[in-house]
Design an enzyme around this catalytic site. Structure first.
Site, PDB file in Angstrom:
ATOM      1  N   SER A   1      10.017  83.875  -5.072  1.00  0.00           N
ATOM      2  CA  SER A   1      10.891  82.523  -5.312  1.00  0.00           C
ATOM      3  C   SER A   1      12.252  82.741  -5.883  1.00  0.00           C
ATOM      4  CB  SER A   1       9.967  81.676  -6.579  1.00  0.00           C
ATOM      5  OG  SER A   1       8.816  81.384  -5.946  1.00  0.00           O
TER       6      SER A   1
ATOM      7  N   HIS B   1      12.337  79.680 -14.849  1.00  0.00           N
ATOM      8  CA  HIS B   1      11.716  80.045 -13.678  1.00  0.00           C
ATOM      9  C   HIS B   1      12.511  80.450 -12.749  1.00  0.00           C
ATOM     10  CE1 HIS B   1       8.782  80.443 -10.403  1.00  0.00           C
ATOM     11  NE2 HIS B   1       7.830  80.833 -11.405  1.00  0.00           N
TER      12      HIS B   1
END
Length: 263
Positions: A108, A169
């Site tokens: 990611s 994140h």
């Protein structure tokens, strides 16, 4: 044995990132050429958008979208493949490749950097070029790349980040942070050599890199508070306690730089 050594040598050489791919301008030039080719083929609306919202579905590749389309149809007692998602009805649809420069299966961090910054990067790194090696703080300086959030802010727009995960994140952090490791959420998760090398954790960068972000909605509050500080919602749960070694309250720091009366 010789064949095995040859195979290992090929695998090792394949993992090396070409020098040109470490230069952000290589990716920007490639993107511009792709856009020029597309514009030569069709007449598109080239007006300037007033507002822009990017919905980033983490892991949302062609196979995932196909599975969702089939499931939608089957839940309606049909075979599934003939079903349409709302996005299938859009007048314009395109695909983008968001791979990592040094890994077959991407993560990611590198893919968010590709998506939001337009530059391909190494696995596990966020907001930096492919010249940065994961975990190596000393490779970061001078390799930072900016994102569409920064470009919008520089253009005088109001900007925000809304996420169903932690605001620190890998996926949302590519909008504002530059880190050799996607897991450096607070200084409590960073190794001593990275701290000594002057690298900053991702939560701190959220507050300091682009302090004028108007909206920040998401999780990961514990990375904003001093180590062992009780959480405001879950004071009895140890897993939600603060993690910061520098004892800073970043939520308060974010409020402090706002103009009086702005909430």
């Amino acid at each position: 044995m010789k064949a095995l050594l040859l195979l290992l040598a090929q695998l090792c050489s394949a993992s090396l990132v070409p020098e040109k791919e470490k230069d952000p301008e290589y990716w920007r030039g490639q993107a511009q050429e792709t856009l020029r080719d597309a514009l030569r083929l069709q007449r598109l609306n080239q007006n300037v958008a007033k507002n822009l919202i990017l919905f980033l579905g983490d892991g949302m590749g062609v196979s995932t979208v196909t599975a969702a389309r089939i499931l939608k149809g089957q839940l309606q007692n049909r075979k599934g493949e003939e079903s349409l998602l709302e996005m299938d009805k859009f007048p314009y649809v395109a695909l983008a490749k968001t791979y990592n420069t040094n890994a077959q299966v991407p993560d990611s961090a590198g893919t968010a950097t590709a998506y939001l910054c337009g530059v391909k990067a190494n696995e596990g790194t966020v907001g930096v070029s492919a010249g940065v090696t994961r975990d190596r703080c000393n490779t970061t300086k001078g390799q930072e790349v900016t994102s569409i959030l920064r470009w919008a802010k520089d253009a005088g727009k109001s900007v925000g980040i809304v996420t169903t995960t932690r605001v620190t994140h890998a996926t949302p952090s590519a909008a504002y942070a530059h880190s050799a490791n996607r897991d450096w959420y607070s200084d409590g998760e960073m190794p001593p050599d990275a701290l000594e090398g002057g690298c900053r954790d991702i939560a701190r960068q959220l507050v300091e890199n682009i302090p004028e972000i108007e909206v920040i909605l998401g999780g990961g509050r514990k990375y904003m508070f001093p180590k062992n500080a009780s959480d405001v919602e879950y004071p009895q749960e140890e897993k939600h306690r603060g993690t910061r070694l520098d004892r800073r309250d970043l939520v308060q720091a974010w409020h402090d730089v706002k103009p009086p009366g702005k909430v």
